[in-house]
Design an enzyme around this catalytic site. Structure first.
Site, PDB file in Angstrom:
ATOM      1  N   LEU A  81       0.827  -1.222   0.000  1.00  0.00           N
ATOM      2  CA  LEU A  81       0.000   0.000   0.000  1.00  0.00           C
ATOM      3  C   LEU A  81       0.857   1.267   0.000  1.00  0.00           C
ATOM      4  O   LEU A  81       0.323   2.365   0.007  1.00  0.00           O
ATOM      5  CB  LEU A  81      -0.945   0.008   1.207  1.00  0.00           C
ATOM      6  CG  LEU A  81      -2.073  -1.029   1.134  1.00  0.00           C
ATOM      7  CD1 LEU A  81      -2.855  -1.079   2.446  1.00  0.00           C
ATOM      8  CD2 LEU A  81      -3.028  -0.723  -0.019  1.00  0.00           C
ATOM      9  N   GLY A  82       2.163   1.109  -0.022  1.00  0.00           N
ATOM     10  CA  GLY A  82       3.050   2.278  -0.060  1.00  0.00           C
ATOM     11  C   GLY A  82       3.136   2.877  -1.452  1.00  0.00           C
ATOM     12  O   GLY A  82       2.510   2.393  -2.404  1.00  0.00           O
TER      13      GLY A  82
ATOM     14  N   ILE B 225      11.504   9.015  -5.550  1.00  0.00           N
ATOM     15  CA  ILE B 225      10.589   8.520  -6.587  1.00  0.00           C
ATOM     16  C   ILE B 225       9.381   9.458  -6.665  1.00  0.00           C
ATOM     17  O   ILE B 225       8.765   9.774  -5.641  1.00  0.00           O
ATOM     18  CB  ILE B 225      10.101   7.082  -6.260  1.00  0.00           C
ATOM     19  CG1 ILE B 225      11.287   6.142  -6.021  1.00  0.00           C
ATOM     20  CG2 ILE B 225       9.194   6.565  -7.371  1.00  0.00           C
ATOM     21  CD1 ILE B 225      12.162   5.883  -7.207  1.00  0.00           C
TER      22      ILE B 225
ATOM     23  N   TYR C 128      17.934   5.847   8.933  1.00  0.00           N
ATOM     24  CA  TYR C 128      17.488   5.229   7.673  1.00  0.00           C
ATOM     25  C   TYR C 128      18.700   4.708   6.903  1.00  0.00           C
ATOM     26  O   TYR C 128      18.721   3.559   6.436  1.00  0.00           O
ATOM     27  CB  TYR C 128      16.748   6.287   6.867  1.00  0.00           C
ATOM     28  CG  TYR C 128      16.207   5.841   5.525  1.00  0.00           C
ATOM     29  CD1 TYR C 128      15.183   4.901   5.435  1.00  0.00           C
ATOM     30  CD2 TYR C 128      16.695   6.399   4.342  1.00  0.00           C
ATOM     31  CE1 TYR C 128      14.664   4.530   4.204  1.00  0.00           C
ATOM     32  CE2 TYR C 128      16.174   6.037   3.111  1.00  0.00           C
ATOM     33  CZ  TYR C 128      15.162   5.099   3.047  1.00  0.00           C
ATOM     34  OH  TYR C 128      14.648   4.746   1.828  1.00  0.00           O
TER      35      TYR C 128
ATOM     36  N   ASP D 105       2.139  -8.566   8.682  1.00  0.00           N
ATOM     37  CA  ASP D 105       3.103  -7.768   9.426  1.00  0.00           C
ATOM     38  C   ASP D 105       4.447  -8.475   9.255  1.00  0.00           C
ATOM     39  O   ASP D 105       4.626  -9.598   9.739  1.00  0.00           O
ATOM     40  CB  ASP D 105       2.690  -7.726  10.907  1.00  0.00           C
ATOM     41  CG  ASP D 105       3.673  -6.919  11.741  1.00  0.00           C
ATOM     42  OD1 ASP D 105       4.743  -6.537  11.217  1.00  0.00           O
ATOM     43  OD2 ASP D 105       3.366  -6.683  12.927  1.00  0.00           O
TER      44      ASP D 105
ATOM     45  N   ASP E 231       0.213  -6.073   3.060  1.00  0.00           N
ATOM     46  CA  ASP E 231       0.581  -4.872   3.816  1.00  0.00           C
ATOM     47  C   ASP E 231       0.178  -5.102   5.255  1.00  0.00           C
ATOM     48  O   ASP E 231      -0.696  -5.931   5.540  1.00  0.00           O
ATOM     49  CB  ASP E 231      -0.121  -3.634   3.245  1.00  0.00           C
ATOM     50  CG  ASP E 231       0.611  -2.343   3.623  1.00  0.00           C
ATOM     51  OD1 ASP E 231       1.385  -1.839   2.778  1.00  0.00           O
ATOM     52  OD2 ASP E 231       0.430  -1.858   4.760  1.00  0.00           O
TER      53      ASP E 231
HETATM   54  C1  AKB Z   1      13.414   9.113   1.317  1.00  0.00           C
HETATM   55  O1  AKB Z   1      13.465  10.315   1.014  1.00  0.00           O
HETATM   56  O2  AKB Z   1      13.534   8.679   2.460  1.00  0.00           O
HETATM   57  C2  AKB Z   1      13.247   8.114   0.203  1.00  0.00           C
HETATM   58  C3  AKB Z   1      14.576   7.650  -0.301  1.00  0.00           C
HETATM   59  C4  AKB Z   1      15.363   8.500  -1.205  1.00  0.00           C
HETATM   60  O3  AKB Z   1      14.994   6.596   0.037  1.00  0.00           O
HETATM   61  N1  AKB Z   1      12.475   8.685  -0.856  1.00  0.00           N
END
Ligand code: AKB
Length: 329
Positions: free
Chosen positions: A15-16, A177, A147, A58, A39
């Site tokens: 769903l992302g 994206i 991240y 999950d 999802d």
């Molecule tokens: C984000 O901005 O976190 C993502 C990516 C570039 O991995 N769109």
């Protein structure tokens, strides 16, 4: 695209932003009967209707993950479930849990069931010590964001499962994206999607990144092509398997605004900088070298900034009643 036989695909995080479009491309290519979308949330709005069967999953539940792969005789997993950069920075422990534990579960399930596995990495895997111009495929990777830490760790883990256990892991480092179906959530590059909606709806946009902040970007059809092509590539040609640099264009907020102005001359951009996102963006490449992907599996994007802008504004203009816009294809 014609129907390719033999694949039984499970997609997590369907769903992302990417999942909600990749699901339909996979169904078109391999047949909807061969695609299981999933999802953690229920598909209450029927977003995935027509893109194969939907199940709630999950990815933190290793048992459920494994049962679904066994029950539906899956041989290919696209593992998209993850938190994006800005939200990961606000919730670092949750990001580690979802991005890493979810990935370990995907790798184990792939290992136990003989599945191929696609895992997206990101420009977020790089950090401020990386050469930020023409960023090489193989280079220094010391990200400063949670991240990024999960993305580098994920790349290494995918390589490890491939080398140690022979799991067919593959992936690309996605840039930002851009799409017009499902909004991204919690990313640093989200501004490049929002700006088009605001241009159509309000004629102006307040950007959270500074003018001059250059980042790699890609329009959704190219992102989908990359995800499918790398999985279909002949493994004999792959020197890298995971985390191929892929890009289609790079720009800063001024450049995307200038492109929008060609269609909406009264469009105006101003700035209210979000320090968290700005710091992340400044630690990411200005533009990457994606020659390894071009050489090893024929990566070739189709959309540049001008073509993408024409399509984005055309589509959103139709949807929100600005069909009178002069949109060049
Ligand atoms: C984000 O901005 O976190 C993502 C990516 C570039 O991995 N769109």
């Amino acid at each position: 695209m014609g129907k390719e036989k033999g694949k039984r695909v499970l997609l997590t995080g369907s769903l992302g932003q990417i999942g909600s479009e990749l699901a339909f491309a996979l169904a078109e290519r391999y047949g909807a009967d061969n695609v299981i979308t999933s999802d953690v949330r229920e598909d209450s709005h029927g977003i995935l209707d027509g893109a194969g069967m939907f199940v709630e999953l999950d990815v933190l539940s290793a048992g459920d993950f494994d049962s679904i792969v066994r029950d539906y005789r899956i041989n290919t997993i696209y593992h998209l479930a993850a938190l994006l950069s800005a939200v990961a920075e606000e919730k670092p422990q949750m990001a580690w849990e979802i991005n890493m534990k979810g990935l370990v579960n995907a790798l184990e399930v792939a290992k136990e069931n003989g599945c191929s596995l696609f895992v997206p990495s990101s420009i977020g895997a790089f950090g401020p010590d990386t050469p930020l111009d023409n960023t090489p495929q193989d280079t220094i990777m010391r990200p400063h964001s949670m991240y990024g830490v999960t993305k580098v760790s994920g790349e290494l883990l995918c390589d490890y499962y491939q080398m140690r256990f022979g799991v067919d892991t593959r992936g690309v480092r996605f840039p930002g994206i851009i799409s017009n179906k499902t909004l991204p959530g919690g990313g640093t590059t989200d501004y490049a999607v929002e700006i088009y909606y605001h241009a159509i709806l309000y004629g102006s946009y307040t950007c959270c990144l500074k003018a001059g902040t250059s980042l790699d970007m890609m329009y959704m059809p190219d992102a989908i092509k990359a995800a499918i092509d790398v999985m279909e590539a002949d493994p004999a040609n792959l020197k890298h398997r995971n985390a191929f640099n892929v890009t289609a264009m790079h720009f800063d907020p001024e450049e995307i605004a200038a492109e929008i102005k060609k269609h909406i001359p009264e469009f105006n951009i101003d700035y209210e900088i979000d320090p968290l996102r700005q710091a992340i963006a400044e630690s990411w490449p200005n533009y990457m070298d994606d020659s390894a992907a071009r050489e090893e599996w024929g990566w070739l994007p189709e959309y540049d900034l001008a073509r993408m802008t024409g399509e984005m504004l055309g589509e959103l203009g139709e949807r929100y009643g600005r069909g009178e816009l002069e949109i060049e294809g």
